[in-house]
Scaffold this motif. Structure first.
Motif, PDB file in Angstrom:
ATOM      1  N   ALA A  28      32.818  35.447 -41.422  1.00 47.73           N
ATOM      2  CA  ALA A  28      34.031  34.732 -41.853  1.00 47.73           C
ATOM      3  C   ALA A  28      33.766  33.233 -41.890  1.00 47.73           C
ATOM      4  CB  ALA A  28      35.178  35.038 -40.895  1.00 47.73           C
ATOM      5  N   ARG A  33      34.100  30.879 -45.219  1.00 46.86           N
ATOM      6  CA  ARG A  33      34.961  29.687 -45.192  1.00 46.86           C
ATOM      7  C   ARG A  33      34.138  28.438 -45.555  1.00 46.86           C
ATOM      8  NH1 ARG A  33      40.047  27.160 -44.122  1.00 46.86           N
ATOM      9  NH2 ARG A  33      39.418  25.006 -43.878  1.00 46.86           N
ATOM     10  N   GLU A  88      33.330  28.287 -49.234  1.00 40.96           N
ATOM     11  CA  GLU A  88      34.516  27.934 -50.014  1.00 40.96           C
ATOM     12  C   GLU A  88      34.765  26.435 -49.910  1.00 40.96           C
ATOM     13  OE1 GLU A  88      39.231  28.709 -49.782  1.00 40.96           O
ATOM     14  OE2 GLU A  88      37.961  30.218 -48.830  1.00 40.96           O
ATOM     15  N   TYR A  89      34.708  25.920 -48.670  1.00 34.67           N
ATOM     16  CA  TYR A  89      34.960  24.498 -48.467  1.00 34.67           C
ATOM     17  C   TYR A  89      33.925  23.653 -49.215  1.00 34.67           C
ATOM     18  CZ  TYR A  89      35.729  19.971 -46.427  1.00 34.67           C
ATOM     19  OH  TYR A  89      35.988  18.627 -46.292  1.00 34.67           O
ATOM     20  N   GLU A 105      34.133  19.795 -41.745  1.00 36.28           N
ATOM     21  CA  GLU A 105      35.141  19.686 -42.812  1.00 36.28           C
ATOM     22  C   GLU A 105      35.874  18.354 -42.681  1.00 36.28           C
ATOM     23  OE1 GLU A 105      37.893  22.902 -43.234  1.00 36.28           O
ATOM     24  OE2 GLU A 105      36.339  24.424 -42.980  1.00 36.28           O
ATOM     25  N   VAL A 136      37.745  31.984 -34.279  1.00 34.49           N
ATOM     26  CA  VAL A 136      36.836  31.047 -34.955  1.00 34.49           C
ATOM     27  C   VAL A 136      35.776  30.555 -33.969  1.00 34.49           C
ATOM     28  CG1 VAL A 136      36.765  28.989 -36.419  1.00 34.49           C
ATOM     29  CG2 VAL A 136      38.886  30.251 -36.213  1.00 34.49           C
ATOM     30  N   LEU A 188      43.870  21.956 -41.218  1.00 30.19           N
ATOM     31  CA  LEU A 188      44.090  23.401 -41.277  1.00 30.19           C
ATOM     32  C   LEU A 188      45.585  23.699 -41.375  1.00 30.19           C
ATOM     33  CD1 LEU A 188      41.547  24.347 -38.475  1.00 30.19           C
ATOM     34  CD2 LEU A 188      41.261  24.728 -40.922  1.00 30.19           C
TER      35      LEU A 188
END
Ligand SMILES: CC(C)[C@H](C(=O)O)[C@@H](O)C(=O)O
Ligand code: SF4
Length: 769
Positions: free
Chosen positions: A326, A330, A333-334, A443, A546, A576
């Motif tokens: 996961a 993520r 995608e980021y 991020e 996470v 988030l």
């Protein structure tokens, strides 16, 4: 002074033992201060009517918030810094250094720069010392064989007031790298490779010593880059035993003992003794061969997400662990990346050469070598070089390096942290991709929605020229330069207004009656020391499956500009919780019922709170209402910071127990944390898990004790230690400082340094030593 009779020990063991005042309290030799993590600490001192114990061992500068635009017309910080909150933070530091009599390199001083560049450059950082700063990259200074680590703001206040710190002994970790570096490979590639191997939690709870023939051949600059990033490997500190390369670097540095003086020779004798004994025991050992390292680059949103430049973007299909899988989905995608894309096919928008990892003169020279006679690619919107200090900038200009960059299309900036974290105007726009020599690719690190790839200065320069992530070896066939990269619980002491605390009293903690027992309120009562007591806490627990939640995610940099500790709850997990347009993200757990009222966070991935030392992270959690975090493991600085705020981090390594707790959280049920009994129960009082906690920390939490108040009672012992230190390591009082002492000052006090209004460009500046 390591004694010959002592059992074999590591360099870390020796430095720790040499600084031990009592139990877990160690003396701090050097304290670096910057504008972001100090305002609340000085405010605390003021409120308590305390002073700075050792101004001569404290050095302040501004770096994070300041613009890196030309200072040609600089007159003062008030008019120069346009952004109001940044200006307030810098001016607050200027007020504080004046009020408390500290040495300060302001914007008008050529020695201003990133705190971790300035310390070594001035000889403030010396072998065998303990060095702290309210900044996670304090690990940088370990390159000198110093025990150097980042601390939170409460600890900054503690050091200012007492010149000591309460710190538990860490484990010993050895990372040995042997062999000559392959062409195009630098210390940055080595450290990225190591973090890729050990992971960002690999060094948790440890002090890491780099050793081996590869490390010995590195210059001080290269060693600093490695120790700098040891925090990215989760280590409390990273260090390298000092040697002739270290001593050569220190020659002539303003705050080092005067070269060839009797003091220099006494220091040298001590410095040469600073090494791990061959029979020393290590808790963790890692061996790496330099031949396995080629230029390395990050693809994802954690410094452990690295691949060789010849590699490709990973495919989630190749991973089975659901949390890991996961995380990769993520991150892809980021980062806007497709699985299996060749790294060298990734197009870059911006290039940043700077940060406390790679903004030193060697870094700038290495990048200039690639750039010389070339132009940046047409798709590069902005390429910037930000030297680490004013002195480095001048040196580079003397060598004509600035012109090489300017001719190629780079911007040549003034010193500061700049786009490393973008607290100043140097930021990425959403979805912009940056080739960066910094140390963190979290991020939003360089700007909300921005995408960071970490790499060496030469690789960043190559990316600027090619317009894509590029293999620097294609620029230097035959690889001319494997760089000149040569080039037991603390026995508590009597608390204020209390009877002396005995071991027996400590044990009575278990019997302390619950206040408000049976309610779902935490039993919080303010004590004389101002810390709320933590006994039982019952409430909704929010599940968070996470791993490696970093403090940039817990509280992004734009909220670090406050000079207060309160009001940060609305910014918790900002990126988030909220979309780019400011609306709530309904998928985020804290935006869902019943978790909006969560008092506990249940994290099922390891290494919660990694990255920056910002105490704003626990402040934001606390302000939101979360007082307890349960996770398999925590990053060290975050872990410490929570206790200083009366919060409880609970490490549950047993995955079955953690799964039981997470199940309750997912069901939206309350759980209860019972600190005196060290038990977690479900809403019906059924035990879910037991937990461990350091005896002293528990004692402080359940009694709401203030660390500083406790430590100040060690006054005589601290003074004794200082006397011994002045005799044995006289150079640490600093001949440079003492010579400038005013008549009538105390033995170690120095004259308060005036904040210069304008002195840019003058050769003799008023703050020169
Ligand atoms: C602002 C400071 C607390 C922070 C740190 O501790 O690292 C910063 O330097 C960073 O790099 O994120
Ligand atoms: S990591 Fe970046 S922001 Fe933090 S101290 Fe270093 S240069 Fe500054």
């Amino acid at each position: 002074m390591p004694s010959v009779d002592k059992p074999p020990s590591t360099l870390y063991d020796k430095i720790y033992a040499d600084h031990l005042i009592e139990d877990q309290t160690i003396y701090i030799d050097r304290h670096l201060v910057h504008e972001v993590t100090s305002p609340q600490a000085f405010e605390g001192l003021r409120n308590a009517g305390r002073t700075v114990r050792r101004p001569d061992c404290t050095l302040a500068t501004v770096d994070h918030n300041i613009p890196t635009s030309s200072r040609a017309n600089y007159t003062n910080a008030k008019t120069f810094i346009e952004e109001a909150d940044s200006r307030t933070q810098c001016l607050t530091l200027e007020d504080n250094v004046q009020a408390f009599g500290l040495t300060y390199f302001g914007l008008g001083d050529k020695r201003q720069g990133i705190v971790h560049v300035v310390g070594p450059e001035q000889g403030f950082t010396l072998p065998g010392t303990t060095v702290v700063c309210g900044d996670s990259h304090t690990s940088t200074h370990g390159a000198f064989g110093a025990l150097a680590f980042g601390i939170g703001t409460s600890e900054v206040e503690h050091v200012l007031a007492t010149q000591t710190l309460i710190t538990q002994k860490s484990k010993n970790m050895k990372v040995q790298v042997d062999g000559p570096l392959l062409p195009g490979v630098t210390s940055k590639d080595v450290v990225l490779h190591i973090i890729g191997k050990i992971g960002t939690a690999g060094g948790n709870g440890s002090v890491l010593e780099f050793c081996g023939s590869t490390i010995r051949a590195l210059s001080m600059e290269a060693r600093m880059s490695m120790c700098n990033m040891s925090i990215e490997g989760g280590a409390r500190a990273g260090l390298i035993a000092p040697d002739d390369i270290t001593f050569e670097y220190l020659k002539g540095k303003p705050l080092a003992p005067k070269y060839d003086s009797p003091e220099w020779h006494r220091a040298l004798k001590y410095w040469r003794s600073l090494k791990s004994d061959p029979e020393a025991k290590w808790d963790v050992e890692v061996y790496i061969e330099s031949k396995d390292i080629i230029p390395t680059i990050s693809w994802g949103t954690s410094p452990q997400d690295v691949v060789p430049i010849t590699g490709k973007v990973p495919d989630p299909k190749d991973f089975t662990d659901p949390v890991k899988k996961a995380g990769i989905v993520r991150a892809l995608e980021y980062m806007g990346l497709e699985p299996n894309t060749l790294m060298q096919d990734i197009v870059v928008d911006k290039v940043f050469i700077g940060s406390c990892t790679n903004s030193r003169i060697e870094d700038i020279r290495a990048a200039a070598k690639i750039v010389k006679g070339r132009k940046i690619a047409s798709n590069i919107m902005r390429a910037m070089v930000v030297p680490g200090s004013g002195l480095i900038k001048r040196q580079a200009e003397r060598e004509g390096l600035d012109q090489i960059f300017i001719d190629a299309g780079f911007e040549w900036r003034e010193a500061g942290c700049s786009m490393c974290l973008g607290m100043n105007p140097d930021i990425l726009a959403p979805q912009e991709r940056c080739a960066s020599t910094s140390n963190r690719n979290f991020e939003g690190r360089q700007g909300a929605g921005g995408r960071t790839h970490l790499m060496s200065p030469a690789m960043a320069a190559a990316a600027a020229i090619v317009g894509k992530l590029a293999d620097v070896r294609k620029f230097a066939p035959g690889g001319s330069e494997p760089e000149k990269e040569h080039g037991s619980p603390r026995i508590p002491v009597q608390a204020e207004h209390e009877d002396p605390v005995t071991e027996e009293d400590l044990d009575k903690i278990y019997d302390i009656p619950t206040e408000e027992a049976g309610t779902n309120a935490s039993t919080l009562t303010k004590t004389a020391g101002g810390m709320p007591k933590f006994l039982q806490l019952r409430g909704i627990a929010a599940p968070m499956p996470v791993a490696n939640v970093d403090t940039d995610a817990i509280i992004p940099k734009q909220f670090l500009k406050t000079i207060k500790r309160t009001g940060l709850g609305s910014a918790l997990f900002y990126q988030l919780r909220f979309r780019l347009d400011g609306t709530e993200n309904p998928d985020f757990v804290l935006n869902q019922e019943p978790y909006r009222k969560a008092k506990i966070l249940v994290v099922t991935g390891p290494n919660f709170g990694c990255g920056s030392s910002r105490e704003h992270a626990p402040w934001a959690l606390l302000d939101f209402g979360i007082k307890c975090i349960i996770a398999p493991s925590f990053a060290d600085i975050f872990f410490n910071n929570t206790f200083k705020n009366g919060m409880l981090p609970v490490a549950i390594e047993d995955s079955d127990a953690l799964a039981r707790i997470a199940k309750e959280a997912e069901a939206g049920k309350e759980i209860e944390i019972d600190l005196p009994n060290q038990v977690i129960r479900d809403a019906d009082g059924v035990e879910l898990a037991q937990f461990q906690i350091d005896h002293f920390r528990k004692h402080c939490l359940v009694n709401g004790l203030d660390d500083i108040g406790l430590t100040l009672q060690l006054g005589e012992k601290i003074t004794e230690f200082e006397k011994k230190r002045s005799l044995e390591w006289s150079w640490l009082d600093g001949s440079g400082y003492l010579a400038r002492r005013k008549k009538g000052d105390g033995p170690f006090r120095i004259q308060a340094v005036k904040v210069p209004s304008t002195n840019r460009g003058e050769e003799k500046e008023i703050t020169d030593w």
